[in-house]
Design a protein around this motif. Structure first.
Motif, PDB file in Angstrom:
ATOM      1  N   GLN A  27       5.075  50.801  28.309  1.00  0.00           N
ATOM      2  CA  GLN A  27       5.756  50.081  27.232  1.00  0.00           C
ATOM      3  C   GLN A  27       7.236  49.910  27.536  1.00  0.00           C
ATOM      4  N   ARG A  28       7.868  50.951  28.087  1.00  0.00           N
ATOM      5  CA  ARG A  28       9.289  50.876  28.443  1.00  0.00           C
ATOM      6  C   ARG A  28       9.516  49.830  29.529  1.00  0.00           C
ATOM      7  N   ARG A  29       8.640  49.810  30.544  1.00  0.00           N
ATOM      8  CA  ARG A  29       8.779  48.832  31.626  1.00  0.00           C
ATOM      9  C   ARG A  29       8.556  47.411  31.120  1.00  0.00           C
ATOM     10  N   LYS A  30       7.611  47.239  30.206  1.00  0.00           N
ATOM     11  CA  LYS A  30       7.378  45.912  29.631  1.00  0.00           C
ATOM     12  C   LYS A  30       8.602  45.448  28.844  1.00  0.00           C
ATOM     13  N   ALA A  31       9.202  46.345  28.084  1.00  0.00           N
ATOM     14  CA  ALA A  31      10.399  46.000  27.310  1.00  0.00           C
ATOM     15  C   ALA A  31      11.549  45.618  28.243  1.00  0.00           C
ATOM     16  N   GLN A  32      11.708  46.351  29.344  1.00  0.00           N
ATOM     17  CA  GLN A  32      12.754  46.019  30.308  1.00  0.00           C
ATOM     18  C   GLN A  32      12.496  44.659  30.933  1.00  0.00           C
ATOM     19  N   HIS A  33      11.258  44.371  31.251  1.00  0.00           N
ATOM     20  CA  HIS A  33      10.913  43.087  31.847  1.00  0.00           C
ATOM     21  C   HIS A  33      11.206  41.944  30.872  1.00  0.00           C
ATOM     22  N   ARG A  34      10.828  42.123  29.606  1.00  0.00           N
ATOM     23  CA  ARG A  34      11.106  41.088  28.607  1.00  0.00           C
ATOM     24  C   ARG A  34      12.603  40.880  28.442  1.00  0.00           C
ATOM     25  N   ALA A  35      13.373  41.977  28.451  1.00  0.00           N
ATOM     26  CA  ALA A  35      14.826  41.873  28.292  1.00  0.00           C
ATOM     27  C   ALA A  35      15.442  41.129  29.472  1.00  0.00           C
ATOM     28  N   ARG A  36      14.974  41.413  30.666  1.00  0.00           N
ATOM     29  CA  ARG A  36      15.506  40.722  31.845  1.00  0.00           C
ATOM     30  C   ARG A  36      15.142  39.246  31.811  1.00  0.00           C
ATOM     31  N   ARG A  37      13.928  38.952  31.391  1.00  0.00           N
ATOM     32  CA  ARG A  37      13.475  37.571  31.331  1.00  0.00           C
ATOM     33  C   ARG A  37      14.292  36.785  30.307  1.00  0.00           C
ATOM     34  N   GLU A  38      14.695  37.441  29.209  1.00  0.00           N
ATOM     35  CA  GLU A  38      15.478  36.793  28.162  1.00  0.00           C
ATOM     36  C   GLU A  38      16.970  36.820  28.461  1.00  0.00           C
ATOM     37  N   GLY A  39      17.376  37.533  29.490  1.00  0.00           N
ATOM     38  CA  GLY A  39      18.779  37.594  29.868  1.00  0.00           C
ATOM     39  C   GLY A  39      19.562  38.667  29.145  1.00  0.00           C
ATOM     40  N   ALA A  40      18.904  39.548  28.426  1.00  0.00           N
ATOM     41  CA  ALA A  40      19.599  40.621  27.723  1.00  0.00           C
ATOM     42  C   ALA A  40      19.834  41.797  28.668  1.00  0.00           C
ATOM     43  N   ALA A  41      20.789  42.623  28.312  1.00  0.00           N
ATOM     44  CA  ALA A  41      21.100  43.801  29.127  1.00  0.00           C
ATOM     45  C   ALA A  41      20.035  44.864  28.915  1.00  0.00           C
ATOM     46  N   ASP A  42      19.836  45.710  29.917  1.00  0.00           N
ATOM     47  CA  ASP A  42      18.880  46.808  29.821  1.00  0.00           C
ATOM     48  C   ASP A  42      19.499  47.947  29.031  1.00  0.00           C
ATOM     49  N   ASP A  43      18.696  48.558  28.189  1.00  0.00           N
ATOM     50  CA  ASP A  43      19.106  49.778  27.504  1.00  0.00           C
ATOM     51  C   ASP A  43      18.539  50.940  28.290  1.00  0.00           C
ATOM     52  N   THR A  44      19.407  51.725  28.898  1.00  0.00           N
ATOM     53  CA  THR A  44      18.933  52.829  29.714  1.00  0.00           C
ATOM     54  C   THR A  44      19.035  54.125  28.929  1.00  0.00           C
ATOM     55  N   ASP A  45      18.077  55.000  29.162  1.00  0.00           N
ATOM     56  CA  ASP A  45      18.088  56.311  28.529  1.00  0.00           C
ATOM     57  C   ASP A  45      18.701  57.359  29.444  1.00  0.00           C
ATOM     58  N   GLY A  46      18.660  57.101  30.736  1.00  0.00           N
ATOM     59  CA  GLY A  46      19.114  58.094  31.703  1.00  0.00           C
ATOM     60  C   GLY A  46      20.563  57.902  32.077  1.00  0.00           C
ATOM     61  N   LEU A  47      20.894  58.351  33.268  1.00  0.00           N
ATOM     62  CA  LEU A  47      22.248  58.234  33.770  1.00  0.00           C
ATOM     63  C   LEU A  47      22.558  56.780  34.093  1.00  0.00           C
ATOM     64  N   PRO A  48      23.789  56.360  33.861  1.00  0.00           N
ATOM     65  CA  PRO A  48      24.134  54.986  34.212  1.00  0.00           C
ATOM     66  C   PRO A  48      24.130  54.810  35.731  1.00  0.00           C
ATOM     67  N   ALA A  49      23.943  53.599  36.151  1.00  0.00           N
ATOM     68  CA  ALA A  49      23.941  53.320  37.586  1.00  0.00           C
ATOM     69  C   ALA A  49      25.313  53.660  38.164  1.00  0.00           C
TER      70      ALA A  49
END
Length: 58
Positions: A27-49
């Motif tokens: 579910q998390r990966r699907k949400a990230q994929h949808r966000a990227r497809r829509e051009g929105a930024a990723d919401d990360t739970d872990g350490l920032p890049a």
């Protein structure tokens, strides 16, 4: 009816936990994929890049 041994019960519980984690990850990966497809930024739970940090020392 045959009773399950403690090891079999523990194995079944472990399989259920792993399945739940797999569903949550999917579910998390699907949400990230949808966000990227829509051009929105990723919401990360872990350490920032790791990025470049400009440190100034005088």
């Amino acid at each position: 009816m045959q009773k399950k041994t403690e090891a079999e019960r523990q194995a079944a519980l472990k399989a259920e936990r792993l399945a739940a984690k797999l569903r949550a990850n999917l579910q998390r990966r699907k949400a990230q994929h949808r966000a990227r497809r829509e051009g929105a930024a990723d919401d990360t739970d872990g350490l920032p890049a790791a990025g470049r940090q400009d440190k100034t020392t005088d």
